[in-house]
Design a protein around this motif. Sequence first.
Motif, PDB file in Angstrom:
ATOM      1  N   UNK A  63       0.890  -1.265   0.023  1.00 31.38           N
ATOM      2  CA  UNK A  63      -0.002   0.025  -0.167  1.00 31.38           C
ATOM      3  C   UNK A  63       0.991   1.275   0.199  1.00 31.38           C
ATOM      4  N   UNK A  64       1.950   1.245   0.784  1.00 29.11           N
ATOM      5  CA  UNK A  64       2.789   2.203   0.702  1.00 29.11           C
ATOM      6  C   UNK A  64       3.470   2.490  -0.415  1.00 29.11           C
ATOM      7  N   UNK A  65       3.822   1.556  -1.263  1.00 31.44           N
ATOM      8  CA  UNK A  65       4.344   1.550  -2.519  1.00 31.44           C
ATOM      9  C   UNK A  65       3.485   2.352  -3.519  1.00 31.44           C
ATOM     10  N   UNK A  66       2.080   1.722  -3.236  1.00 29.36           N
ATOM     11  CA  UNK A  66       1.196   2.302  -4.389  1.00 29.36           C
ATOM     12  C   UNK A  66       0.748   4.008  -4.172  1.00 29.36           C
ATOM     13  N   UNK A  67       0.783   4.246  -3.038  1.00 25.79           N
ATOM     14  CA  UNK A  67       0.633   5.768  -2.644  1.00 25.79           C
ATOM     15  C   UNK A  67       1.899   6.629  -2.917  1.00 25.79           C
ATOM     16  N   UNK A  68       3.226   6.075  -2.821  1.00 29.76           N
ATOM     17  CA  UNK A  68       4.214   6.813  -3.370  1.00 29.76           C
ATOM     18  C   UNK A  68       4.256   6.858  -4.606  1.00 29.76           C
ATOM     19  N   UNK A  69       3.920   5.706  -5.509  1.00 26.85           N
ATOM     20  CA  UNK A  69       3.978   5.802  -7.096  1.00 26.85           C
ATOM     21  C   UNK A  69       2.896   6.713  -7.411  1.00 26.85           C
ATOM     22  N   UNK A  70       1.507   6.705  -6.906  1.00 28.44           N
ATOM     23  CA  UNK A  70       0.640   7.826  -7.279  1.00 28.44           C
ATOM     24  C   UNK A  70       1.165   9.230  -7.269  1.00 28.44           C
ATOM     25  N   UNK A  71       1.862   9.420  -5.982  1.00 30.40           N
ATOM     26  CA  UNK A  71       2.078  10.517  -5.541  1.00 30.40           C
ATOM     27  C   UNK A  71       3.356  11.078  -6.577  1.00 30.40           C
ATOM     28  N   UNK A  72       4.114  10.285  -6.831  1.00 27.28           N
ATOM     29  CA  UNK A  72       5.334  10.415  -7.848  1.00 27.28           C
ATOM     30  C   UNK A  72       4.856  10.745  -9.381  1.00 27.28           C
ATOM     31  N   UNK A  73       4.072   9.821  -9.807  1.00 27.00           N
ATOM     32  CA  UNK A  73       3.314  10.014 -11.026  1.00 27.00           C
ATOM     33  C   UNK A  73       2.541  11.453 -11.121  1.00 27.00           C
ATOM     34  N   UNK A  74       1.973  12.087  -9.992  1.00 26.12           N
ATOM     35  CA  UNK A  74       1.603  13.296 -10.321  1.00 26.12           C
ATOM     36  C   UNK A  74       2.878  14.261  -9.981  1.00 26.12           C
ATOM     37  N   UNK A  75       3.680  13.974  -9.350  1.00 27.99           N
ATOM     38  CA  UNK A  75       4.672  14.888  -9.012  1.00 27.99           C
ATOM     39  C   UNK A  75       5.701  14.910 -10.805  1.00 27.99           C
TER      40      UNK A  75
END
Length: 696
Positions: free
Chosen positions: A541-553
């Motif tokens: 779940x942590x990886x999913x949130x980081x990926x979502x955040x990074x995609x937006x960044x």
Amino acid sequence: MTDIKWEDKFKVFLKQYYWDDILQLANEYPEQRSLTVDFSKLEIFDRELAAELLEQPSEVMPSADKALQEIDLPIDKTLDKAKVRFEKVPSKIPIRDLRSKHLMKFIAIEGMIRKATEVRPKIINAAFMCMRCENITFVPQTEMKFVEPLECENDTCGKRGPFKILMEQSVFVDAQKLQIQESPENLRGGTQPQSLDVDVEEDLAGIVKPGDRIVINGVLRSHQRTTREGKSPFYDLVLDANSIENVDKEFDELQITPEEEDLIREMSQDPHIYDKIIQSIAPSIYGLEEVKEALALQLFSGVPKHLPDGSRIRGDIHMLFVGDPGVAKSQLLRYMVKLAPRGVFASGKSASSSGLTAAAVKDEMGDGRWTLEAGALVMADMGIAAVDEMDKMRSEDKSALHEAMEQQTVSIAKAGILATLKSRCALLGAANPKYGRFDRYEGIAQQINMPPALMSRFDMIFVLLDTPNEEKDTRIARHILKSHYAGELSEQRKKMPTSKVTQEQVDEQMEIVIPDIDPDLMRKYVAYSRRNIFPVMEEEARDHLVKFYMDLRKMGEGKDSPVPVTARQLEALVRLAEASARVRLSSIVNMDDARRTTKIVYSCMKQVGVDPSTGAFDVDIIASGTSKSQRDKIKVLKDIIRQVGGRHPAGKAPLEEIYAEAAVEGIDRAHAEEMISKMRRSGDLMKPDHDSVKLV
């Protein structure tokens, strides 16, 4: 009936109904000094005695205390200062209905604590020593004024003093003054809430705080007013408290029985629990599932964290609704205030900064010092504060919210008081766009009258648009009329004795507005979850949130691309994911929670953070009020003005030439006019005459 007879009756009653409680009290005496008695049990035991207690409490209560103190205990201990406290008294009297017939009667008053002084010792039996013959005289202090002995009691002396008070031989009790005010729900239109002073003593002192909703049982007494001319014929009412019952409890204080706990655990296993909870939030409002899901997560809230360096990360989720009039924003706010155990509702226009945080006032109850009165955000500590019409607030009042939202404290430096009050509440705001309705092609920040620093503190901003759509509108209209029809049937059945409406008909129609989960059970479910569930996020779940955040960044990496999200949005994702796990009473935040969170946040950002002219995500729209594409255009326009001004004397650039050049660069006339007026407002341009501008 004599006192002795009352005392014997009480002894029998206490032994019969409260023997175990008395033994427990004897074990914990003197730390615990009172026995709580349910008035209804006394009524079952002896109706006459119960009636006497209500009519002549000043005589009956001391015999109840005496009976408790004289009961023979199997252990070697005496309860010489124990008190009997009566609660659940049937006759609750509204403060505004108190009359002279209630004087010296035992009554119950329900309301909200407005002020509470500090707990201080009060002398009840003063020991005086005659300075001539050293004889000690005791004078009980029952009046409002301090009474000294008239003359020495020693027969051989008999002089009128002087006397010295002996502190160590005098008897003191803890005492506190409260002010209780009518609950706002029960007010008639146009009336101001009335208040009543309450005296509390011994173990009742210091157990309530301002904002608590309570029932106080006690004897109504009166004190004569004194004016400059002397004594006045008017008397002030004071309630001498005998017991205090809490009505409104925080999530942490709700009592949950083992049966309810089993039911709550069983409910959490239901695969449709999310849908049920969403359906239980404001069922009379049709649709808005995404918004209701976010509101459910706000109720459960993330986990507040205390880090080793002493800092605290908030767990509360702040939300803002922006939208067209008539999309039920205020209705949702009101419902959430009812659902949260400590909900406070304020409206923007009428809320001042001191009303939201805390006001410094002169204390009339004590000695006229400055004291703090808690405002809405402090009163809602551990609950939800709903602020409607946030766009109508004055800007200095909005700035009071900054600290309350992020640090969750309210710092006050007024009238010589330096204090920090806690306001650990979730803020739920609603605002209307500046021009009444929302404009799809304009950035959100231009349309909401709120500073960007405040906007970025909201974890989620929902834009509720009212777009006509035949199929959806038909469903909404049907739902509204059905709710009204159900309400009509129920009102007619209640108010018209001749009505032919049956209860079955009412129940059948009420089906659509009955929440899936009863509000009381829902509140206990939330309380249980917040008290016992502290989920931990798993790696996936942590990886999913980081990926979502990074995609937006990543969208913001190029030189000319906007910055889509900031770290604040990442924290919001974490809080929402934790709240989502709490809904299932799960101690692990799994992939489903992370997906649910990103789905809500993405739909939320799609409405808010898209630059209308380029279609790219741009967090600057929220954070600074100007999107990247707008800033670039302003830069282009400045260069054009500089060039055109260079070709003319004194740097004056004619507007028509600027518009023509701007059109070549792809900026149409309307946008160019708007930007020039923006630059004039911010002081970059000046207008030397009617049809030309000049760079400052």
